[in-house]
Write an enzyme that holds these catalytic residues in place. Structure first.
Site, PDB file in Angstrom:
ATOM      1  N   PRO A 127       0.775  -1.250   0.000  1.00 14.92           N
ATOM      2  CA  PRO A 127       0.000   0.000   0.000  1.00 14.92           C
ATOM      3  C   PRO A 127       0.804   1.297   0.000  1.00 14.92           C
ATOM      4  CG  PRO A 127       0.036  -0.934   2.188  1.00 14.92           C
ATOM      5  CD  PRO A 127       0.741  -1.919   1.305  1.00 14.92           C
ATOM      6  N   CYS A 128       1.451   1.563  -1.119  1.00 16.75           N
ATOM      7  CA  CYS A 128       2.203   2.807  -1.251  1.00 16.75           C
ATOM      8  C   CYS A 128       1.280   4.026  -1.234  1.00 16.75           C
ATOM      9  CB  CYS A 128       3.064   2.780  -2.505  1.00 16.75           C
ATOM     10  SG  CYS A 128       2.198   2.346  -4.019  1.00 16.75           S
TER      11      CYS A 128
END
Length: 161
Positions: A127-128
């Site tokens: 989850p950048c």
């Protein structure tokens, strides 16, 4: 390698399968740093069914974490950053500076963390999108700022999908 294309509320997602059957890439349309399609091998929309299923569950508010095998190919530093991204809880954000501190890096390393974050080959699942600027502002996302905002809104329960 093989790839599949699945529909999502963010548009088509390209799922790239490694030779070992792991998820090696998850790219959106017009994704910055997306490799050329030719290197993904043959298209087979039946590959990575668990990834497709978990993404559907995520978008339908039933899943807050993923448990599919990943193949994260990058430099040792990039891999450290990508591993740390997976520890950011669903619905929360952190800053590039905070992520650098978690990794034990010197002050000012937030730029290097941001560059590694931007090269993340497995968006959404790694989850950048949960990393924001020091003031909480949206500062960039391989899939575009509109999609980053949509993912953050979704995780806060504010999205339409």
């Amino acid at each position: 390698m093989t790839y599949a294309v699945v529909d999502s509320p963010l548009g088509p997602l390209t799922l790239v399968e490694s030779d070992a059957g792991e998820l090696a890439g998850l790219y959106m349309v017009e994704h910055r740093h997306r490799p050329p399609m030719e290197i993904f091998g043959k298209r087979d929309d039946s590959v990575l069914p668990a990834v497709a299923e978990q993404l559907t569950e995520y978008f339908e508010h039933g899943r807050t974490a993923f448990d599919v095998p990943l193949h994260l190919a990058g430099t040792p530093f990039q891999q450290r950053v990508w591993t740390a991204l997976q520890d950011i809880p669903y619905g929360e954000t952190t800053t590039y500076g905070e992520l650098a501190a978690i990794l034990g890096l010197v002050p000012g390393a937030s730029r290097a963390v941001g560059l590694a974050n931007g090269k993340n080959p497995i968006s959404i699942i790694v989850p950048c999108h949960r990393v924001v600027g020091s003031t909480g502002s949206l500062t960039g996302y391989g899939g575009g700022l509109e999609r980053k905002q949509a993912l953050l809104d979704h995780e806060r329960g504010d999205a339409l999908f």
